[in-house]
Design a protein around this motif. Structure first.
Motif, PDB file in Angstrom:
ATOM      1  N   SER A  71       4.655  -0.701  -9.333  1.00 33.47           N
ATOM      2  CA  SER A  71       3.500  -0.935  -8.472  1.00 33.47           C
ATOM      3  C   SER A  71       2.650  -2.037  -9.093  1.00 33.47           C
ATOM      4  O   SER A  71       2.935  -2.508 -10.192  1.00 33.47           O
ATOM      5  CB  SER A  71       2.621   0.317  -8.399  1.00 33.47           C
ATOM      6  OG  SER A  71       3.250   1.343  -7.713  1.00 33.47           O
ATOM      7  N   ALA A  72       1.589  -2.373  -8.408  1.00 36.77           N
ATOM      8  CA  ALA A  72       0.601  -3.293  -8.961  1.00 36.77           C
ATOM      9  C   ALA A  72      -0.174  -2.565 -10.058  1.00 36.77           C
ATOM     10  O   ALA A  72      -0.253  -1.337 -10.057  1.00 36.77           O
ATOM     11  CB  ALA A  72      -0.337  -3.727  -7.850  1.00 36.77           C
ATOM     12  N   THR A  87      -4.095  -3.668  -5.867  1.00 30.74           N
ATOM     13  CA  THR A  87      -3.879  -3.806  -4.416  1.00 30.74           C
ATOM     14  C   THR A  87      -5.212  -3.697  -3.670  1.00 30.74           C
ATOM     15  O   THR A  87      -5.531  -4.539  -2.826  1.00 30.74           O
ATOM     16  CB  THR A  87      -2.903  -2.717  -3.905  1.00 30.74           C
ATOM     17  OG1 THR A  87      -1.755  -2.705  -4.744  1.00 30.74           O
ATOM     18  CG2 THR A  87      -2.502  -2.959  -2.466  1.00 30.74           C
ATOM     19  N   GLU A  98       2.066  -6.615  -6.982  1.00 30.96           N
ATOM     20  CA  GLU A  98       3.356  -6.245  -7.572  1.00 30.96           C
ATOM     21  C   GLU A  98       4.035  -7.464  -8.203  1.00 30.96           C
ATOM     22  O   GLU A  98       4.749  -7.341  -9.192  1.00 30.96           O
ATOM     23  CB  GLU A  98       4.275  -5.659  -6.486  1.00 30.96           C
ATOM     24  CG  GLU A  98       4.135  -4.156  -6.267  1.00 30.96           C
ATOM     25  CD  GLU A  98       2.827  -3.713  -5.628  1.00 30.96           C
ATOM     26  OE1 GLU A  98       2.060  -4.581  -5.155  1.00 30.96           O
ATOM     27  OE2 GLU A  98       2.565  -2.493  -5.602  1.00 30.96           O
ATOM     28  N   PHE A 136       6.931  -1.843  -2.958  1.00 28.18           N
ATOM     29  CA  PHE A 136       5.938  -2.085  -1.910  1.00 28.18           C
ATOM     30  C   PHE A 136       6.172  -3.326  -1.049  1.00 28.18           C
ATOM     31  O   PHE A 136       5.761  -3.358   0.090  1.00 28.18           O
ATOM     32  CB  PHE A 136       4.564  -2.131  -2.582  1.00 28.18           C
ATOM     33  CG  PHE A 136       3.343  -2.333  -1.733  1.00 28.18           C
ATOM     34  CD1 PHE A 136       3.089  -1.544  -0.618  1.00 28.18           C
ATOM     35  CD2 PHE A 136       2.401  -3.304  -2.079  1.00 28.18           C
ATOM     36  CE1 PHE A 136       1.929  -1.711   0.128  1.00 28.18           C
ATOM     37  CE2 PHE A 136       1.236  -3.484  -1.343  1.00 28.18           C
ATOM     38  CZ  PHE A 136       1.003  -2.686  -0.233  1.00 28.18           C
ATOM     39  N   ARG A 167       0.931   1.600   2.203  1.00 29.92           N
ATOM     40  CA  ARG A 167       0.293   1.945   0.936  1.00 29.92           C
ATOM     41  C   ARG A 167       1.091   3.051   0.243  1.00 29.92           C
ATOM     42  O   ARG A 167       1.569   3.968   0.893  1.00 29.92           O
ATOM     43  CB  ARG A 167      -1.157   2.382   1.154  1.00 29.92           C
ATOM     44  CG  ARG A 167      -2.073   1.276   1.691  1.00 29.92           C
ATOM     45  CD  ARG A 167      -2.071   0.015   0.817  1.00 29.92           C
ATOM     46  NE  ARG A 167      -2.392   0.256  -0.579  1.00 29.92           N
ATOM     47  CZ  ARG A 167      -3.618   0.210  -1.099  1.00 29.92           C
ATOM     48  NH1 ARG A 167      -4.644  -0.056  -0.337  1.00 29.92           N
ATOM     49  NH2 ARG A 167      -3.800   0.412  -2.382  1.00 29.92           N
ATOM     50  N   GLY A 168       1.210   2.914  -1.048  1.00 33.37           N
ATOM     51  CA  GLY A 168       2.010   3.884  -1.798  1.00 33.37           C
ATOM     52  C   GLY A 168       3.504   3.666  -1.614  1.00 33.37           C
ATOM     53  O   GLY A 168       4.319   4.500  -1.999  1.00 33.37           O
ATOM     54  N   GLY A 169       3.856   2.525  -1.048  1.00 35.15           N
ATOM     55  CA  GLY A 169       5.253   2.289  -0.659  1.00 35.15           C
ATOM     56  C   GLY A 169       6.235   2.052  -1.792  1.00 35.15           C
ATOM     57  O   GLY A 169       7.446   2.010  -1.560  1.00 35.15           O
ATOM     58  N   SER A 170       5.745   1.921  -3.015  1.00 38.54           N
ATOM     59  CA  SER A 170       6.664   1.653  -4.114  1.00 38.54           C
ATOM     60  C   SER A 170       7.675   2.774  -4.325  1.00 38.54           C
ATOM     61  O   SER A 170       8.799   2.526  -4.759  1.00 38.54           O
ATOM     62  CB  SER A 170       5.900   1.447  -5.417  1.00 38.54           C
ATOM     63  OG  SER A 170       5.083   0.319  -5.295  1.00 38.54           O
TER      64      SER A 170
HETATM   65  N1  ASP Z   1       0.463  -1.097  -4.834  1.00 42.00           N
HETATM   66  C1  ASP Z   1       0.655  -0.440  -3.565  1.00 42.00           C
HETATM   67  C2  ASP Z   1      -0.512   0.468  -3.289  1.00 42.00           C
HETATM   68  O1  ASP Z   1      -1.446   0.525  -4.052  1.00 42.00           O
HETATM   69  C3  ASP Z   1       1.945   0.294  -3.491  1.00 42.00           C
HETATM   70  C4  ASP Z   1       2.121   1.419  -4.468  1.00 42.00           C
HETATM   71  O2  ASP Z   1       1.380   1.530  -5.433  1.00 42.00           O
HETATM   72  O3  ASP Z   1       3.054   2.202  -4.273  1.00 42.00           O
HETATM   73  O4  ASP Z   1      -0.522   1.125  -2.274  1.00 42.00           O
END
Ligand code: ASP
Ligand code: MG
Length: 457
Positions: A37-38, A43, A125, A191, A205-208
């Motif tokens: 992720s970032a 993000t 990312e 992501f 969001r949260g796609g990693s």
């Molecule tokens: N960096 C993206 C987010 O904050 C993806 C992730 O963290 O999974 O949503």
């Protein structure tokens, strides 16, 4: 080969990056692929800069970018990366030049489109993985920076793009083949992806986690490890019930129910690609790398406890629709659901009687439009400030008297709706928000009087 995915907090600063290095070094002989992720809240900060710029506050946006950039340099430099005129410094500088140009464009235009949001967010990312690659190299672990945009091919639903699985799988095999052959550790951005036309997208969001699962599934990984900042999946929210236990193993179906109802560990859709291929997923704590975390598998495992976990969602709204015309009629439910579908509002829990239907919704932005339409069908009333409490366990189907235990635990609490799906993996109650902590504690006490040590820590 294993896929190791690191969430934002697991790469947020030099300390986290050090733990990352230890985790990968210790797994060297399992041929890890890194998905990241970032760093930290990058993000959010990038999107905030974009919004600030589009709102006409150009200088504030540029200042925010400077802070994001300094943060990346500072944490990398603490570990001896990006300390001179190397490719990492050059790349970071080049990226920030591009981001600044985007921000200037946004402030001139005064409008932020989903497509530009994705372009902005993608840098999080891209930045983190540049740093991770060089960190591994410095540690004597040959690494190869990949470009996720060449592998994750999506449709053009910007900010929530859907990966096109066949194209994606083919692209992954093509790009990873030679790198895996070379024995280098691939470092991949979570992501982000791109459309068939080559425009950068993000997969939500949260796609990693989803990126990691897609990669693991395409490459037939032995294990997918989701490194996060919690001990794994817990029997309930430990902030609400301090006695909550770590669940050692859980089925995919159970994990999906839980994720859906608020256990923030991972998004249910995330694990689907792994489920299809029967690849185990581990949720692990990067602060405690020696702990075993939670294993999510497609095999159910014997467990004395009928309930594995209790999840909840608060701030829910209940919509009741009653109509005597529903009596003996058909097509009534269809008409109701068509209205929700039309406004693209998901319904979570449904309970029906012969003349009424109760539904819960999480999202209320379209609620009044929906109610207006529903009123054409029957009498409608809406009640806010409700909570869904969901008891999850594969064993619910086999154990007798589960509802009895639940009802006794909740005897002083007004239960507004109950639902038990056909899969019988969960029993769901809808209650008033203000009774939620009490209800979750009571249910946890009731269902975890005995603890099956094979399944719970
Ligand atoms: N960096 C993206 C987010 O904050 C993806 C992730 O963290 O999974 O949503
Ligand atoms: Mg995350």
């Amino acid at each position: 080969m294993i896929v190791c995915k690191f969430g934002g907090t697991s790469v947020q600063d030099a300390d986290a990056l050090n733990r990352f290095l230890q985790i990968i070094s210790a797994r060297r002989d399992r041929h890890p692929i890194v998905v990241s992720s970032a760093m930290g809240k990058t993000t959010n900060h990038l999107l905030e800069a974009a919004q600030t710029a589009a709102a006409g506050k150009k200088q504030a946006a540029l200042d925010l970018l400077t802070r994001i950039k300094e943060k990346h340099f500072k944490e990398a430099q603490k570990l001896g990366v990006a300390v001179g005129d190397d490719w990492v410094s050059e790349t970071i500088n080049a990226y920030f030049k591009e981001i600044r140009d985007l921000v200037k464009g946004l402030s001139a235009l005064g409008e932020l489109t989903p497509r530009i949001m994705d372009a902005m967010a993608s840098y999080g990312e891209r930045l983190s993985t540049v740093i991770l690659t060089q960190l591994l190299e410095n540690q004597g672990l040959p690494a190869q920076l990949m470009d996720a945009r060449e592998c994750i091919i999506t449709d053009d639903s910007y900010t929530r793009a859907n990966p096109l699985f066949d194209l994606t799988e083919a692209a992954i095999l093509e790009h990873f083949g030679p790198v895996l052959q070379s024995g280098k550790i691939p470092v991949f951005q979570g992501f982000i992806g791109r459309t068939r036309d080559g425009i950068t997208t993000t997969i939500g969001r949260g796609g990693s986690d989803l990126s990691a699962a897609i990669l693991g599934a395409a490459l037939g990984a032995e294990d997918i490890q989701i490194w996060t900042d919690v001990d794994g999946i817990m029997t309930t929210d430990p902030r609400m019930v301090p006695e909550a236990r770590r669940i050692k193993t859980i089925s995919f179906d159970e994990a999906a129910e839980l994720a859906y109802f608020g256990a923030k560990v991972l998004h249910p859709a995330t694990i689907i690609p792994a489920v299809h291929k029967g690849i185990p997923v581990h949720v692990l704590n990067s602060y405690k790398p020696d702990q075993e975390g939670t294993l999510i598998t497609d095999q159910g495992q014997p467990c004395e406890n009928p309930v594995k976990a209790i999840a909840y969602k608060s701030g829910i709204t209940v919509v009741n629709v009653a109509s005597t015309r529903m009596l003996m009629a058909y097509g009534f439910l269809k008409r109701i659901f068509e209205i929700f579908e039309h406004f693209k509002v998901p319904v979570d829990v449904v309970a029906t009687s012969e003349v009424s239907v109760s539904l819960t919704v999480d999202e209320t932005s379209k609620l009044w439009d929906i109610v207006t339409e529903l009123k054409k069908i029957g009498e409608v009333n809406v009640e806010g400030s409700k909570s869904i409490v969901c008891c999850v366990g594969e064993n619910l189907r086999n154990v007798q008297g589960v509802l009895h235990i639940a009802f006794i635990a909740l005897q002083d609490i007004r239960i507004q709706m109950i639902s038990q799906g056909a899969s019988a993996v969960n029993i769901t109650f809808v209650i008033d928000d203000e009774r939620l902590p009490e209800a979750v504690r009571a249910l946890h006490d009731a269902f975890f009087k005995i603890i099956d040590k094979r399944v719970f820590e």
